[in-house]
Motif scaffolding. Structure first.
Motif, PDB file in Angstrom:
ATOM      1  N   GLU A  83     -16.810  16.128 -19.118  1.00 27.00           N
ATOM      2  CA  GLU A  83     -18.243  16.371 -19.177  1.00 27.00           C
ATOM      3  C   GLU A  83     -18.793  16.581 -17.766  1.00 27.00           C
ATOM      4  O   GLU A  83     -18.334  15.950 -16.810  1.00 27.00           O
ATOM      5  N   LYS A  84     -19.775  17.465 -17.651  1.00 28.57           N
ATOM      6  CA  LYS A  84     -20.453  17.685 -16.377  1.00 28.57           C
ATOM      7  C   LYS A  84     -21.505  16.607 -16.192  1.00 28.57           C
ATOM      8  O   LYS A  84     -22.434  16.493 -16.999  1.00 28.57           O
ATOM      9  N   VAL A  85     -21.352  15.832 -15.133  1.00 31.16           N
ATOM     10  CA  VAL A  85     -22.262  14.712 -14.871  1.00 31.16           C
ATOM     11  C   VAL A  85     -22.908  14.904 -13.501  1.00 31.16           C
ATOM     12  O   VAL A  85     -22.216  15.083 -12.493  1.00 31.16           O
ATOM     13  N   LEU A  86     -24.229  14.865 -13.473  1.00 33.51           N
ATOM     14  CA  LEU A  86     -24.977  14.911 -12.218  1.00 33.51           C
ATOM     15  C   LEU A  86     -25.356  13.491 -11.828  1.00 33.51           C
ATOM     16  O   LEU A  86     -25.989  12.775 -12.607  1.00 33.51           O
ATOM     17  N   GLU A  87     -24.965  13.098 -10.628  1.00 30.35           N
ATOM     18  CA  GLU A  87     -25.324  11.782 -10.095  1.00 30.35           C
ATOM     19  C   GLU A  87     -26.345  11.956  -8.976  1.00 30.35           C
ATOM     20  O   GLU A  87     -26.082  12.674  -8.003  1.00 30.35           O
ATOM     21  N   ILE A  88     -27.494  11.310  -9.121  1.00 31.69           N
ATOM     22  CA  ILE A  88     -28.531  11.347  -8.090  1.00 31.69           C
ATOM     23  C   ILE A  88     -28.427  10.054  -7.285  1.00 31.69           C
ATOM     24  O   ILE A  88     -28.762   8.975  -7.770  1.00 31.69           O
ATOM     25  N   GLY A  89     -27.921  10.171  -6.067  1.00 29.87           N
ATOM     26  CA  GLY A  89     -27.735   9.005  -5.203  1.00 29.87           C
ATOM     27  C   GLY A  89     -26.280   8.595  -5.119  1.00 29.87           C
ATOM     28  O   GLY A  89     -25.858   7.656  -5.780  1.00 29.87           O
ATOM     29  N   VAL A 106     -17.833  15.528 -11.860  1.00 32.41           N
ATOM     30  CA  VAL A 106     -19.000  14.915 -11.222  1.00 32.41           C
ATOM     31  C   VAL A 106     -19.586  15.810 -10.133  1.00 32.41           C
ATOM     32  O   VAL A 106     -18.873  16.328  -9.266  1.00 32.41           O
ATOM     33  N   PHE A 107     -20.915  15.958 -10.194  1.00 35.26           N
ATOM     34  CA  PHE A 107     -21.686  16.643  -9.167  1.00 35.26           C
ATOM     35  C   PHE A 107     -22.645  15.594  -8.610  1.00 35.26           C
ATOM     36  O   PHE A 107     -23.420  14.999  -9.365  1.00 35.26           O
ATOM     37  N   THR A 108     -22.600  15.346  -7.309  1.00 33.36           N
ATOM     38  CA  THR A 108     -23.364  14.227  -6.762  1.00 33.36           C
ATOM     39  C   THR A 108     -24.127  14.632  -5.515  1.00 33.36           C
ATOM     40  O   THR A 108     -23.673  15.476  -4.727  1.00 33.36           O
ATOM     41  N   ILE A 109     -25.306  14.039  -5.365  1.00 30.64           N
ATOM     42  CA  ILE A 109     -26.197  14.397  -4.260  1.00 30.64           C
ATOM     43  C   ILE A 109     -26.733  13.129  -3.600  1.00 30.64           C
ATOM     44  O   ILE A 109     -27.069  12.165  -4.280  1.00 30.64           O
ATOM     45  N   GLU A 110     -26.772  13.141  -2.259  1.00 29.35           N
ATOM     46  CA  GLU A 110     -27.209  11.980  -1.492  1.00 29.35           C
ATOM     47  C   GLU A 110     -28.187  12.414  -0.402  1.00 29.35           C
ATOM     48  O   GLU A 110     -27.939  13.397   0.311  1.00 29.35           O
ATOM     49  N   ARG A 111     -29.293  11.678  -0.256  1.00 34.76           N
ATOM     50  CA  ARG A 111     -30.317  12.004   0.720  1.00 34.76           C
ATOM     51  C   ARG A 111     -30.001  11.478   2.124  1.00 34.76           C
ATOM     52  O   ARG A 111     -30.414  12.058   3.128  1.00 34.76           O
ATOM     53  N   SER A 144     -28.420  25.117  -9.587  1.00 36.40           N
ATOM     54  CA  SER A 144     -27.423  26.192  -9.639  1.00 36.40           C
ATOM     55  C   SER A 144     -26.186  25.798 -10.446  1.00 36.40           C
ATOM     56  O   SER A 144     -25.406  26.671 -10.847  1.00 36.40           O
ATOM     57  N   PHE A 145     -26.002  24.501 -10.679  1.00 32.65           N
ATOM     58  CA  PHE A 145     -24.855  24.036 -11.477  1.00 32.65           C
ATOM     59  C   PHE A 145     -25.264  23.601 -12.891  1.00 32.65           C
ATOM     60  O   PHE A 145     -24.413  23.230 -13.694  1.00 32.65           O
ATOM     61  N   ALA A 146     -26.559  23.606 -13.180  1.00 37.46           N
ATOM     62  CA  ALA A 146     -27.060  23.155 -14.483  1.00 37.46           C
ATOM     63  C   ALA A 146     -26.651  24.155 -15.581  1.00 37.46           C
ATOM     64  O   ALA A 146     -26.355  25.320 -15.285  1.00 37.46           O
ATOM     65  N   PRO A 147     -26.661  23.717 -16.849  1.00 40.64           N
ATOM     66  CA  PRO A 147     -27.088  22.399 -17.333  1.00 40.64           C
ATOM     67  C   PRO A 147     -25.961  21.371 -17.259  1.00 40.64           C
ATOM     68  O   PRO A 147     -24.780  21.725 -17.207  1.00 40.64           O
ATOM     69  N   PHE A 148     -26.362  20.092 -17.268  1.00 35.20           N
ATOM     70  CA  PHE A 148     -25.419  18.982 -17.220  1.00 35.20           C
ATOM     71  C   PHE A 148     -25.396  18.249 -18.561  1.00 35.20           C
ATOM     72  O   PHE A 148     -26.419  18.110 -19.222  1.00 35.20           O
ATOM     73  N   ASP A 149     -24.206  17.760 -18.914  1.00 34.35           N
ATOM     74  CA  ASP A 149     -24.085  16.949 -20.131  1.00 34.35           C
ATOM     75  C   ASP A 149     -24.768  15.600 -19.963  1.00 34.35           C
ATOM     76  O   ASP A 149     -25.372  15.069 -20.905  1.00 34.35           O
ATOM     77  N   LYS A 150     -24.640  15.037 -18.760  1.00 40.45           N
ATOM     78  CA  LYS A 150     -25.184  13.716 -18.479  1.00 40.45           C
ATOM     79  C   LYS A 150     -25.785  13.721 -17.076  1.00 40.45           C
ATOM     80  O   LYS A 150     -25.283  14.403 -16.180  1.00 40.45           O
ATOM     81  N   ILE A 151     -26.831  12.927 -16.878  1.00 42.66           N
ATOM     82  CA  ILE A 151     -27.419  12.729 -15.551  1.00 42.66           C
ATOM     83  C   ILE A 151     -27.629  11.237 -15.345  1.00 42.66           C
ATOM     84  O   ILE A 151     -28.165  10.551 -16.222  1.00 42.66           O
ATOM     85  N   ILE A 152     -27.191  10.737 -14.190  1.00 40.91           N
ATOM     86  CA  ILE A 152     -27.397   9.333 -13.846  1.00 40.91           C
ATOM     87  C   ILE A 152     -28.153   9.253 -12.525  1.00 40.91           C
ATOM     88  O   ILE A 152     -27.814   9.949 -11.559  1.00 40.91           O
ATOM     89  N   LEU A 168     -30.917  19.012 -17.746  1.00 43.24           N
ATOM     90  CA  LEU A 168     -30.126  18.321 -18.772  1.00 43.24           C
ATOM     91  C   LEU A 168     -29.962  19.252 -19.973  1.00 43.24           C
ATOM     92  O   LEU A 168     -30.929  19.862 -20.429  1.00 43.24           O
ATOM     93  N   LYS A 169     -28.758  19.358 -20.472  1.00 41.93           N
ATOM     94  CA  LYS A 169     -28.538  20.237 -21.625  1.00 41.93           C
ATOM     95  C   LYS A 169     -29.128  19.612 -22.882  1.00 41.93           C
ATOM     96  O   LYS A 169     -29.310  18.383 -22.959  1.00 41.93           O
ATOM     97  N   VAL A 170     -29.425  20.424 -23.874  1.00 43.37           N
ATOM     98  CA  VAL A 170     -29.887  19.905 -25.156  1.00 43.37           C
ATOM     99  C   VAL A 170     -28.753  19.077 -25.765  1.00 43.37           C
ATOM    100  O   VAL A 170     -27.600  19.503 -25.811  1.00 43.37           O
ATOM    101  N   GLY A 171     -29.094  17.863 -26.188  1.00 46.29           N
ATOM    102  CA  GLY A 171     -28.091  16.919 -26.657  1.00 46.29           C
ATOM    103  C   GLY A 171     -27.564  16.007 -25.562  1.00 46.29           C
ATOM    104  O   GLY A 171     -26.816  15.065 -25.837  1.00 46.29           O
ATOM    105  N   GLY A 172     -27.984  16.275 -24.321  1.00 45.59           N
ATOM    106  CA  GLY A 172     -27.504  15.494 -23.190  1.00 45.59           C
ATOM    107  C   GLY A 172     -28.256  14.181 -23.015  1.00 45.59           C
ATOM    108  O   GLY A 172     -29.309  13.947 -23.631  1.00 45.59           O
TER     109      GLY A 172
END
Length: 215
Positions: A83-89, A106-111, A144-152, A168-172
């Motif tokens: 599953e494509k998962v976006l992690e914020i932080g 996993v796709f992850t982003i850090e400030r 640019s990588f969306a939609p994601f199955d899950k976002i945390i 977030l994808k529909v059903g996500g």
């Protein structure tokens, strides 16, 4: 830096047993917790305490969450392999490694640049690299990588960012702590492009999600 020896693996097993008694029931999540050497994501001063269910300070005034919090959020996400998962932080990379350990893409982003640099090196060192890792604004996500199955989201957000809902994808499923002084853990299920279900899972305490600003 301490290697992952018998002592650390034994303490990890005890941590997993503790998390099970605290209500973490997803054995896949517990197995991932058992795989990831948490002590490598902490300052060396805290290594002896790495497998206690406690939060510790890391760089840039941030913290590494309690293992229970990591396991709880991950369990709510209901991750399935690939599953494509976006992690914020990304933080120091511990939660990222747990998601990778579950077989997520996993796709992850850090400030914080210090944490981005540290986590990128450490995740590569232990072979728990995400699919994509970047330094940037978590409020914007990664369209640019969306939609994601899950976002945390691993920091306390004052409100639910619309940009993330759109990715977030529909059903996500999105798992996000929302609030100011303390946060309510929310699970958001996207039913259609403009319809959502919200569920609450108790109060938690996170460092605040940084305000929008240019890099």
């Amino acid at each position: 830096m301490s290697v992952d020896d018998f002592k650390h693996r034994g303490r990890r097993k005890m941590l997993v047993d503790l998390l099970r008694t605290k209500g973490i029931e997803d054995e896949k999540v517990l197995e991932a917790i058992n795989l990831v050497p948490r002590h490598l994501f902490l300052d060396s001063a805290f290594i002896e305490y790495a497998y206690k269910d406690e939060a510790f300070p890391i760089a840039a005034g941030q913290t590494i969450s309690h293992p229970f919090t990591v396991a709880f959020q991950t369990q709510l996400l209901d991750i399935h392999p690939n599953e494509k998962v976006l992690e914020i932080g990304t933080g120091s990379g511990y939660q990222t490694a747990v998601l990778v350990g579950l077989g997520a893409e996993v796709f992850t982003i850090e400030r914080q640049k210090d944490l981005f640099d540290f986590s990128k090196i450490m995740l590569k060192k232990i072979n728990f690299e995400p699919r994509y890792q970047t330094y940037g604004d978590g409020y914007k996500g990664l369209p640019s990588f969306a939609p994601f199955d899950k976002i945390i989201v691993t920091a306390g957000a004052p409100e639910i960012p619309n940009e993330l809902l759109n990715q977030l994808k529909v059903g996500g499923i999105m798992v996000i702590p929302v609030g100011e002084e303390s946060q309510q853990m929310l699970v958001i299920i996207k039913l259609s492009e403009n319809q959502y279900e919200h569920y609450e899972f108790g109060n938690f305490k996170f460092v605040p999600m940084l305000e929008r600003r240019d890099k």
